[in-house]
Design a protein around this motif. Structure first.
Motif, PDB file in Angstrom:
ATOM      1  N   LYS A  41       0.851  -1.190   0.000  1.00 57.67           N
ATOM      2  CA  LYS A  41       0.000   0.000   0.000  1.00 57.67           C
ATOM      3  C   LYS A  41       0.882   1.234   0.000  1.00 57.67           C
ATOM      4  N   GLY A  42       0.731   2.055  -1.023  1.00 62.46           N
ATOM      5  CA  GLY A  42       1.532   3.260  -1.111  1.00 62.46           C
ATOM      6  C   GLY A  42       3.011   2.947  -1.213  1.00 62.46           C
ATOM      7  N   ILE A  64       5.841   3.351 -10.163  1.00 63.29           N
ATOM      8  CA  ILE A  64       6.234   4.740  -9.950  1.00 63.29           C
ATOM      9  C   ILE A  64       5.299   5.422  -8.961  1.00 63.29           C
ATOM     10  N   PHE A  65       4.021   5.037  -8.978  1.00 68.03           N
ATOM     11  CA  PHE A  65       3.042   5.650  -8.087  1.00 68.03           C
ATOM     12  C   PHE A  65       2.803   4.820  -6.827  1.00 68.03           C
ATOM     13  N   GLY A  66       3.672   3.864  -6.589  1.00 70.26           N
ATOM     14  CA  GLY A  66       3.550   3.039  -5.402  1.00 70.26           C
ATOM     15  C   GLY A  66       2.531   1.925  -5.561  1.00 70.26           C
ATOM     16  N   HIS A  67       2.297   1.228  -4.474  1.00 74.54           N
ATOM     17  CA  HIS A  67       1.373   0.091  -4.482  1.00 74.54           C
ATOM     18  C   HIS A  67      -0.079   0.566  -4.384  1.00 74.54           C
ATOM     19  N   CYS A  68      -0.934  -0.075  -5.153  1.00 78.37           N
ATOM     20  CA  CYS A  68      -2.389   0.151  -5.092  1.00 78.37           C
ATOM     21  C   CYS A  68      -2.780   1.603  -5.338  1.00 78.37           C
ATOM     22  N   GLY A 270       3.058  -2.567 -13.247  1.00 75.28           N
ATOM     23  CA  GLY A 270       3.036  -3.690 -12.319  1.00 75.28           C
ATOM     24  C   GLY A 270       2.446  -4.956 -12.906  1.00 75.28           C
ATOM     25  N   MET A 271       1.791  -4.844 -14.046  1.00 76.68           N
ATOM     26  CA  MET A 271       1.256  -6.018 -14.737  1.00 76.68           C
ATOM     27  C   MET A 271       2.337  -6.595 -15.658  1.00 76.68           C
ATOM     28  N   PRO A 272       2.285  -7.908 -15.958  1.00 76.59           N
ATOM     29  CA  PRO A 272       3.286  -8.509 -16.853  1.00 76.59           C
ATOM     30  C   PRO A 272       3.142  -7.978 -18.275  1.00 76.59           C
ATOM     31  N   ILE A 403      12.617   4.779  -6.389  1.00 72.08           N
ATOM     32  CA  ILE A 403      11.802   5.665  -5.566  1.00 72.08           C
ATOM     33  C   ILE A 403      10.414   5.773  -6.197  1.00 72.08           C
ATOM     34  N   CYS A 404       9.378   5.788  -5.372  1.00 71.29           N
ATOM     35  CA  CYS A 404       8.019   6.018  -5.883  1.00 71.29           C
ATOM     36  C   CYS A 404       7.497   7.340  -5.317  1.00 71.29           C
ATOM     37  N   THR A 405       6.414   7.828  -5.883  1.00 70.35           N
ATOM     38  CA  THR A 405       5.871   9.128  -5.469  1.00 70.35           C
ATOM     39  C   THR A 405       5.376   9.126  -4.028  1.00 70.35           C
ATOM     40  N   GLU A 406       5.074   7.947  -3.496  1.00 71.74           N
ATOM     41  CA  GLU A 406       4.528   7.859  -2.146  1.00 71.74           C
ATOM     42  C   GLU A 406       5.606   7.920  -1.063  1.00 71.74           C
ATOM     43  N   ILE A 407       6.859   7.746  -1.449  1.00 70.25           N
ATOM     44  CA  ILE A 407       7.958   7.863  -0.489  1.00 70.25           C
ATOM     45  C   ILE A 407       8.202   9.342  -0.208  1.00 70.25           C
ATOM     46  N   THR A 408       8.191   9.714   1.066  1.00 70.29           N
ATOM     47  CA  THR A 408       8.341  11.118   1.459  1.00 70.29           C
ATOM     48  C   THR A 408       9.764  11.413   1.930  1.00 70.29           C
TER      49      THR A 408
END
Length: 427
Positions: A41-42, A64-68, A270-272, A403-408
């Motif tokens: 999540k995130g 890139i936008f994190g999980h879910c 995230g999909m194959p 790094i994903c966008t959800e990491i602060t």
């Protein structure tokens, strides 16, 4: 702390070779048992023991936008309700292809496949068919999937035809693969001296499979010049760097253009999924338009196309994301280097967009041999101790991080603070 994961791994080993479906997941490089993931999540992963990890792997790049992410999740659910697969054309394939082609000056058409391995394998077949030549050049440390002709190891010479690096790969299938050192113009030139039958060079312009080791501009220009001189094609493997290093991947930050590009990871969110792309002239040789055969029953899977389409559109609509991700990646590695130096530990770091890498060594690695001189034991200890503190880094010195966008920035600072504690015990 990992009791359930240990039991899950033991059970998996009974029915799955090595307990995993991709070797790196087995933690062989760092030792120990891999945590079995329950959900993401995130910016975070959660394992079956209830542990929470800040995820610097992000499914090896595509998230890139994190999980879910809610937008991508919505697009996937909406499409899945209409059917998971048809084995027939859909408009989603065309729309995603249009989005990709629009970004690049050197490609006109895209063929979707189901994996990065398929993409690179097909790109090489296309190059051989177009040029009418057989040999290919690849570089030590660049991974392009597990197809037979690419599973090669170095020989004893400066530049040599590769020998199989895996049982089950006949020598006849690797005898056309020339292997040379990454970032060595001299060895590259020797390859062309050895063979007049070279169809293509395939290269990760930003290598992410020996840690993060970018190719030099001089080296990539030599690749382009030699291909032009000898009638070979240049393939950029952007399966990892595509839409990660920049909106246009490595191609967007280099002044060298390839003849064929391969994609994966991000274009499926995230999909194959994978893809290869080139000019109209080159792609016209591909079946059913031309004689070079390539096919895949699940290629262009509608759910994967929907996920990728949503992800790419979000990126194109918000290009400032790349500056933010790049700053966060640099914040992380600069912080790690600072605390390493503070504790008397040599650490080399690098970033390209939202990709990052770090090596426990005195000198910045420029090729696979350099990486092999790093302190793998120290990396393994660092990895395990950071995992215990809730930070999930790639489980091999030979892998890049993301790094994903959800990491602060707060997340990154917390990681650096704990890394300081860990490194005090790494001397």
């Amino acid at each position: 702390m990992f009791e359930k994961s240990i039991k899950a791994y033991e059970k998996a080993c009974e029915v799955i070779p090595g307990g995993v479906d991709s070797p790196v997941r087995a933690f062989k490089s760092v030792g120990g048992t891999p945590p079995f993931i329950k959900k993401g999540k995130g910016a975070y992963l959660y394992d079956i023991d209830g542990n929470k990890y800040l995820d610097f792997v992000q499914s090896w790049g595509p998230l890139i936008f994190g999980h879910c992410n809610k937008d991508i999740e919505k697009a996937v659910i909406k499409t899945a309700k209409k059917g998971l697969s048809f084995g027939a054309p859909t408009n989603l394939e065309t729309k995603l292809a249009e989005e990709i082609v629009e970004m690049f000056d050197n490609i006109d058409k895209v063929r979707f496949v189901s994996s990065g391995t398929e993409a690179t394998m097909s790109a090489i077949r296309l190059a051989r068919g177009v040029t009418g030549k057989n040999d290919i050049i690849k570089f030590e440390g660049c991974y392009h999937g597990h197809s037979d002709s690419l599973l090669v190891q170095a020989g004893s010479g400066m530049a040599t035809f590769g020998a199989p690096s895996s049982p089950g790969v006949p020598a006849d299938l690797t005898k056309h693969t020339l292997l040379c050192e990454y970032n060595s113009v001299e060895q590259l030139e020797k390859c062309f001296e050895q063979s007049s039958d070279i169809a293509c060079i395939i290269i990760e312009p930003i290598a992410g499979n020996m840690g993060l080791v970018p190719a030099t501009n001089e080296f990539l220009k030599a690749c382009r010049k030699l291909c032009d001189k000898h009638g070979a094609l240049l393939i950029f493997d952007e399966v990892m760097s595509g839409f990660r290093a920049s909106l246009k991947g490595a191609s967007g930050i280099l002044d060298v253009q390839a003849d064929i590009l391969t994609f994966g990871k991000v274009i499926g969110a995230g999909m194959p999924v994978g893809a290869f792309a080139a000019s109209k002239e080159i792609m016209s040789h591909l079946s059913p338009e031309g004689k070079i055969y390539q096919a895949g029953t699940l290629s262009g899977n509608p759910v994967a196309m929907a996920a990728g389409l949503e992800s790419l559109r979000k990126l194109k609509d918000n290009p400032e994301i790349y500056d933010e991700l790049s700053k966060k990646a640099k914040r992380l590695v600069d912080g790690l280097k600072k605390v390493a130096y503070k504790n008397g530990i040599p650490l080399q770091v690098n970033t390209r967009g939202s990709m990052f890498g770090f090596f426990f060594c005195e000198k910045e690695p420029k090729n696979f041999k350099d990486v092999g001189l790093c302190d793998f034991k120290r990396f393994a200890i660092f990895h395990h101790e950071m995992l215990k503190k809730g930070f999930y880094f790639a489980c091999s010195q030979y892998e890049a991080g993301f790094i994903c966008t959800e990491i602060t920035n707060k997340d990154i600072d917390a990681c650096i603070k704990d890394a300081d504690t860990v490194m005090k015990n790494l001397k």
